[in-house]
Structure formats: structure tokens, C-alpha cells
Design an enzyme around this catalytic site. Structure first.
Site, PDB file in Angstrom:
ATOM      1  N   GLU A 502       0.826  -1.213   0.000  1.00 24.21           N
ATOM      2  CA  GLU A 502       0.000   0.000   0.000  1.00 24.21           C
ATOM      3  C   GLU A 502       0.863   1.268   0.000  1.00 24.21           C
ATOM      4  O   GLU A 502       0.491   2.271  -0.579  1.00 24.21           O
ATOM      5  CB  GLU A 502      -0.928  -0.027   1.230  1.00 24.21           C
ATOM      6  CG  GLU A 502      -1.859   1.141   1.365  1.00 24.21           C
ATOM      7  CD  GLU A 502      -2.952   1.228   0.281  1.00 24.21           C
ATOM      8  OE1 GLU A 502      -3.017   0.318  -0.579  1.00 24.21           O
ATOM      9  OE2 GLU A 502      -3.717   2.202   0.288  1.00 24.21           O
ATOM     10  N   THR A 613     -11.572   8.281 -13.056  1.00 21.38           N
ATOM     11  CA  THR A 613     -10.589   7.725 -12.124  1.00 21.38           C
ATOM     12  C   THR A 613     -10.973   6.325 -11.647  1.00 21.38           C
ATOM     13  O   THR A 613     -10.195   5.669 -10.955  1.00 21.38           O
ATOM     14  CB  THR A 613     -10.341   8.685 -10.941  1.00 21.38           C
ATOM     15  OG1 THR A 613      -9.189   8.243 -10.219  1.00 21.38           O
ATOM     16  CG2 THR A 613     -11.543   8.757 -10.021  1.00 21.38           C
TER      17      THR A 613
HETATM   18  C1  DMJ Z   1     -10.340   3.724  -7.150  1.00 25.91           C
HETATM   19  O1  DMJ Z   1     -11.597   3.728  -6.571  1.00 25.91           O
HETATM   20  C2  DMJ Z   1     -10.061   4.985  -7.893  1.00 25.91           C
HETATM   21  O2  DMJ Z   1      -9.022   4.763  -8.763  1.00 25.91           O
HETATM   22  C3  DMJ Z   1      -9.741   6.140  -7.009  1.00 25.91           C
HETATM   23  O3  DMJ Z   1      -9.372   7.286  -7.706  1.00 25.91           O
HETATM   24  C4  DMJ Z   1      -8.641   5.808  -6.049  1.00 25.91           C
HETATM   25  N1  DMJ Z   1      -8.565   4.488  -5.635  1.00 25.91           N
HETATM   26  C5  DMJ Z   1      -9.331   3.406  -6.083  1.00 25.91           C
HETATM   27  C6  DMJ Z   1      -8.521   2.197  -6.478  1.00 25.91           C
HETATM   28  O4  DMJ Z   1      -7.352   2.020  -5.833  1.00 25.91           O
END
Ligand code: DMJ
EC number: 3.2.1.113
Length: 633
Positions: A502, A613
């Protein structure tokens, strides 16, 4: 006198004046009736009248919705069609239902070709697949799906390689393997947790969590576009049927604005743009409306949590004692909200995110950096913690993607992105004694020499933005993207499982490794393979496919369980200790990016799409193309 007593009902003669009068009157009456009835079919917007006169089953299911998808005025005011599409039966049901299923599958395949929108509309009509549930009101709009699809520069699923020439190619087999992983993840979820937000593969049950305000089916909505992309037709139909039949918005919990936006709204928007299915558009807009109370603050900067019942909002308790909004959260709405306006005609969504931009533009930035905590009340930064990992990450991503999604017209977003990147380069970028490039975290001028797994998306982002940088910076950004991605690969390569932790540090001779157990877990995150995908598309250096395949192998070895994929608690232990969670983003992002890494470049081409994202593809606004209808993007 008697002569005057002629009975009034007796005609003076059979050919006297009264009969022609009657005849003329009857002729006039019948003409009037014919005219009125004909008008039912000839006048525009007559669908309501038709419904009054025609039995519901005489109408074609979904017809009006298809007309609406094609921008036909006839459907603008229509209510939901009388015959919603039946749910898709589970595999193994009786013959009649499997025939219906086969028909639906055929329709699905035809709908995948972007230039074949006429066929898509026909298929949607014949399967009734675009129908809405009766209680789901239609939302009028003028979005022309046909014109949109004709503007795409590449078919969504790419041009087909001649497979007869290369039937056993390695890359094809690799792609098939990733597809099988997706199928397994989906089937496991369906078997043990259908309708719940996430699957718990060890206990073989579902998990709702507390981020989505009572909304269900997060895995389903996050998976729709991946299933579609991988041509898992039956599974896509199962997911769609669940959305039609069971995805209810009348929930009353507290939800994360950010998570609902990127997963649910992003997932529904993509599903709409890929298929033209009305149900996805309507539900995305309705859900978007439920998020609006989050913006009721003095500055218009939304708070992180919205209460669906009371329409109130609040900040996270952990965000500076409940006083702050988070940069990555309020900074990752722009792409989805512009599309909500595009698909609804309602300006409110675009206004909300344009206001966020305005506030950020005006406020002083320490050394040009954007801290992660901002007061939605005063509009001031609450703490000087800067990071391209958690709390900051997707804010930067959405700047460059807003520029790209606007077909390179949103110059403000572009300028903000390159200015922010310059500041990051100057103040956060480092090279370790061992030669690894990394982006540290900044606390009021002091650096934490660590990178979170989340920050590993930045290799891909910098690669994506390199081409539009000032000429003298382009090569530098390409190289920087490659170096950061290499560092993130090192964080995987230096673990026993070949999966990354992580967070990893660059301290006291130990580089790209976690320093404590609490940072050693891997929860099926996508950021590293996301960067491999972008770097592959930019360079075609085979190393990225090699690295991607290492991840596939490790996932199979350490994360696959009997009932789905699970995160692991310690990447440095080769005896996996599973965390009992198949995260929704594993299906939305990790497997999608891996699949794209082993696909041709024109599959979900970056000329046509930007990924939100959560890896949900949203279309670029090709305003230079003929037929463009004055959109909002
Ligand atoms: C996802 O839900 C998206 O990419 C978000 O921007 C950040 N983290 C998680 C995955 O790790």
C-alpha cells in the site's frame, strides 16, 4: 283547418328536401370522425393519445425510447413505455428463455459496432432492452446518440485482427486469460453476493459497506463496461437486467459524494455511451441530482458526505476534525458532471464544477502546490499536506483529462495541470540513492520519502499529458513517466508475492519497500497496471506487457480463491492471508487495464475516450466533427 293537420313525421314525399339534408349531415359527421382519428397518427407528440386509444401490447416495447435515443422529437414527452424489458434469466433456465437470451445476445453483438447505430437501435427495439421500468420517469433530452456514435474515430472494441492468421498468438491467449479472470470474478460475485455492493470470497457472502448511502450493486455498476468491452455478453445482460429491475435510488443513508460519483455515475455514464441504453442515462442523471445537496456550502466547494434522506451534508470527521473538504474528492467530479449536463440539458451540474474550478483558480497556492484540505466554508487551505497519492491524486488526473475530454479546448484545465506538475517536479520529485525516481509527500516544506500505491497512477498520467506539454518539456515528461512507472514496478518486484504494498519508502538504504506491516497489504488496486497500460500505448516497449503479465500471474497465485479474488494482508509473505474482499475496482479497473494492455491501441482508443478515475470511459467531445450539437464538455 283539417288540411293544416299534417303529421310532422310524415315526409311530404320520399324525395323531398329532408332526406338530402340528412345525407349531407351524415357525410359531414363521418368526415369529421375520420379526420380526428387520422390526426392521432399524423400529429407530432401524439403518443399519449395513442396510448389512450391503443391497447398497450399493440405498441412495440421500447420503441419510444429508441426514438428518444435517436433524438426524435416524438419521444421527448413520453412517459415510460408500458412493457418494460423482462429480466434476463439465469443460465440454465428453460428453452424459451434461453432462446430469448440468444436473441438478446445477437442484438448485443450488433450494438457493439459504433458505425452500426441503425442496427443498434433495431436491436434495442427488438430486445426491448432499452425499456425503462414503469415507475422510472423519462427525462427529456436532445442528445443524439446516433450522431455521437458516428463521431467516434474508432470502433469501441477496435478493429479486428485477422485471427485466422494468428490463431494461437501469445497476446491473444493472454487477453483470453484476463477475460477468464473477469468472468470468474463476476460469476463468483453473482453466485454469492448478487445485488450487494461487494463479494466476500472467503465467507462467500456479500458486503454493503457504508460509503454508498444505502445504494446497492456497486460491483454490478462498476463492472458493466468491462463486461461489455470483453464481450461477455451473457454477463453484461445479467448486469443490465439487475440495473433495470433492482437498482433503486430511493435510499436514505449517508454517501460519499466522491465514491458514488466515480463508481456509480461514472459506471452508468459509460454504460450509456457504450450501448445507448436509456436506463443508464436516466439513472445516472437521477443519481446526480441526489448528490447536489453536497454543494450547499458558502463557497460551493462540496462537502464529502451527503445525506440522501435529509439532503444535508457534512465533512468527514477525519478531515481536520470535520472542517475540510478533500482535494481529490471535490477535484474529481468535473468529467462526470459535464457529461450529466450533456445528457440532461440541465446546466446545474456543469455550474457546480465550474465554480469549483473558479475557487481553485483564485486561491493562493503555496509554491504553486495544492494542499489536500480546504475549508468549504472559508475557502482557505486547512493544512499544508500535498500528495499525488491518497487525498490529492485524481484532482491532477482530472485536470489533464478535462483538457483532453474537451478536445483540447479547456485551456484553463491544461494550464492548471502543467503549472501544478511543474510545482510537483520542483518540490516533491526525488531520486533515491539507488537511482529510483519517486514523488514524495510534502508537509509544509518537509518531505515524507514515501509513495503510496495510489500515487503510482501518476506514471500513466504524466505519459498521457506529455504530448501537449511545451515542446522543451515533452521528452522530459515521457522519461519521467517511464521512471516513475519503473519505480512502482520495483515495489512489486521487491516483494515475495510480486504484488506491491500500500505504501513504500525510500529511507536508510531500504528502497521501494514498506517498512511496517500496516502498509504491506495489497487490496487488488489498479494504479500500477494503469500506468503500464498508458506507457504501453505510448511506447510499445514490450517490458510493460511483461510486467503486466507478472501481475496476472501473481493475482492468480496469491489472490484467487475458490469463490473470487481477494486482497492479501502482507505482500512480503508467500503464504497469503486473504482480506476477504473482492473490491469493485478490481473488476472496473485492474482487470480492464490489464485487458487493454494486451489489446490493440484502437480498443477504447485514447483519441475517443478518457477514463474517469474508476476507469470508466467517457467520450471526448469531437467538436470539430460534422454533426456536433453544441455540447457542454
Ligand atoms: C479507485 O476507486 C479509484 O481509482 C480512485 O481514484 C482511487 N482508488 C481506487 C482504487 O485504488
Amino acid at each position: 283547418m283539417l288540411m293544416r293537420k299534417v303529421p310532422v313525421f310524415v315526409p311530404a314525399s320520399p324525395w323531398g328536401l329532408r332526406l338530402p339534408q340528412k345525407f349531407l349531415f351524415l357525410l359531414f359527421l363521418s368526415g369529421l370522425v375520420t379526420l380526428c382519428f387520422g390526426a392521432l397518427f399524423l400529429l407530432p407528440n401524439s403518443s399519449r393519445l395513442k396510448r389512450l386509444f391503443l391497447a398497450p401490447r399493440t405498441q412495440q416495447p421500447g420503441l419510444e425510447v429508441v426514438a428518444e435515443v435517436a433524438g426524435h422529437p416524438l419521444a421527448r414527452e413520453q412517459e415510460s413505455p408500458p412493457n418494460p424489458a423482462p429480466a434476463v434469466p439465469a443460465p440454465g433456465e428453460d428453452d424459451a428463455s434461453s432462446q430469448a437470451n440468444a436473441r438478446r445476445r445477437k442484438g448485443w453483438l450488433r450494438r457493439t459496432h459504433p458505425t452500426g447505430t441503425r442496427e443498434m437501435a433495431t436491436a434495442a427495439r427488438s430486445s426491448g432492452s432499452a425499456a425503462l421500468r414503469p415507475q422510472e420517469p423519462s427525462i427529456p433530452f436532445s442528445f443524439d446518440f446516433h450522431a455521437f456514435q458516428s463521431r467516434l474515430r474508432h470502433p469501441v472494441q477496435g478493429t479486428r485482427a485477422d485471427e485466422s492468421k494468428e490463431p494461437q498468438s501469445l497476446v491473444r491467449a493472454q487477453r483470453e486469460k484476463i477475460k477468464e479472470m473477469m468472468q470468474f470474478a463476476w460469476q463468483s460475485y453473482k453466485r454469492y453476493a448478487m445485488g450487494k455492493n461487494e463479494l466476500r470470497p472467503l465467507t462467500k457472502d456479500g458486503y454493503e459497506g457504508s460509503m454508498f448511502g444505502g445504494l446497492s450493486g456497486a460491483t454490478i455498476i462498476d463492472s458493466l463496461d468491462t463486461l461489455y468491452l470483453m464481450e461477455l455478453q451473457d454477463e453484461f445482460q445479467e448486469a443490465k437486467a439487475w440495473v433495470e429491475e433492482n437498482f433503486h435510488l430511493n435510499v436514505s443513508g449517508e454517501a460519499s459524494l466522491f465514491e458514488v460519483n466515480i463508481r456509480y455515475i461514472g459506471g452508468l455514464l459509460s454504460a450509456f455511451y457504450l450501448t445507448g441504453e436509456e436506463v443508464f442515462r436516466i439513472k445516472a442523471i437521477k443519481l446526480g441530482e441526489k448528490l447536489l445537496p453536497a454543494f450547499n456550502t458558502p463557497t460551493g466547494i462540496p462537502k464529502g458526505v451527503v445525506n440522501f434522506k435529509s439532503s444535508s451534508n457534512r465533512s468527514w470527521g477525519w478531515a481536520m476534525a470535520g472542517s475540510s473538504s478533500i482535494l481529490a474528492e471535490f477535484g474529481s467530479l468535473h468529467l462526470e458532471f459535464l457529461h450529466l449536463t450533456e445528457l440532461s440539458g440541465n446546466q446545474v451540474f456543469a455550474e457546480k464544477v465550474r465554480n469549483i474550478r473558479k475557487v481553485l483558480r483564485k486561491i493562493d497556492k503555496p509554491f504553486g502546490l495544492y494542499p489536500n484540505f480546504l475549508s468549504p466554508v472559508s475557502g482557505n487551505w486547512m493544512q499544508h499536506h500535498v500528495s499525488v497519492g491518497g487525498l490529492g491524486d485524481s484532482f491532477y488526473e482530472y485536470l489533464i483529462k478535462s483538457w483532453l475530454m474537451s478536445a483540447k479546448t479547456d485551456v484553463e484545465a491544461k494550464d492548471m495541470y502543467y503549472e501544478a506538475l511543474e510545482a510537483i517536479e520542483t518540490h516533491l520529485l526525488n531520486v533515491s540513492p539507488g537511482g529510483l525516481t519517486y514523488i514524495a509527500e510534502w508537509r509544509g516544506g518537509i518531505l515524507d520519502h514515501k509513495m503510496g500505491h495510489l500515487a503510482c497512477f501518476s506514471g500513466g498520467m504524466i505519459a498521457l499529458g506529455a504530448e501537449d506539454a511545451k515542446e522543451e518539456k515533452r521528452a522530459r515528461y515521457r522519461e519521467l513517466a517511464a521512471q516513475i512507472t519503473k519505480t512502482c514496478h520495483e515495489s512489486y518486484a521487491r516483494s515475495d508475492t510480486k504484488l506491491g504494498p500500500e505504501a513504500f519508502w525510500f529511507n536508510s538504504g531500504r528502497e521501494a519497500v514498506a517498512t511496517q506491516l500496516s502498509e504491506s497489504y495489497y487490496i487488488l488496486r489498479p494504479e500500477v497496471v494503469e500506468s503500464y497500460m498508458y506507457l504501453w500505448r505510448q511506447t510499445h516497449d514490450p517490458i510493460y506487457r511483461e510486467w503486466g503479465w507478472e501481475v496476472v500471474t501473481a493475482l492468480e497465485k496469491y489472490c484467487r480463491t475458490e469463490a473470487g479474488f481477494s486482497g492479501i494482508q502482507d505482500v512480503y509473505s508467500s503464504i497469503p492471508n486473504h482480506d476477504n474482499k473482492q473490491q469493485t475496482f478490481f473488476l472496473a479497473e485492474t482487470l480492464k487495464y490489464l485487458y487493454l494492455l494486451f489489446s490493440e491501441d484502437d480498443v477504447l482508443s485514447l483519441e475517443d475516450w478518457v477514463f474517469n478515475t474508476e476507469a470508466h470511459p467517457l467520450p471526448v467531445n469531437h467538436s470539430d466533427s460534422p454533426g456536433r450539437g453544441g455540447g457542454q464538455l
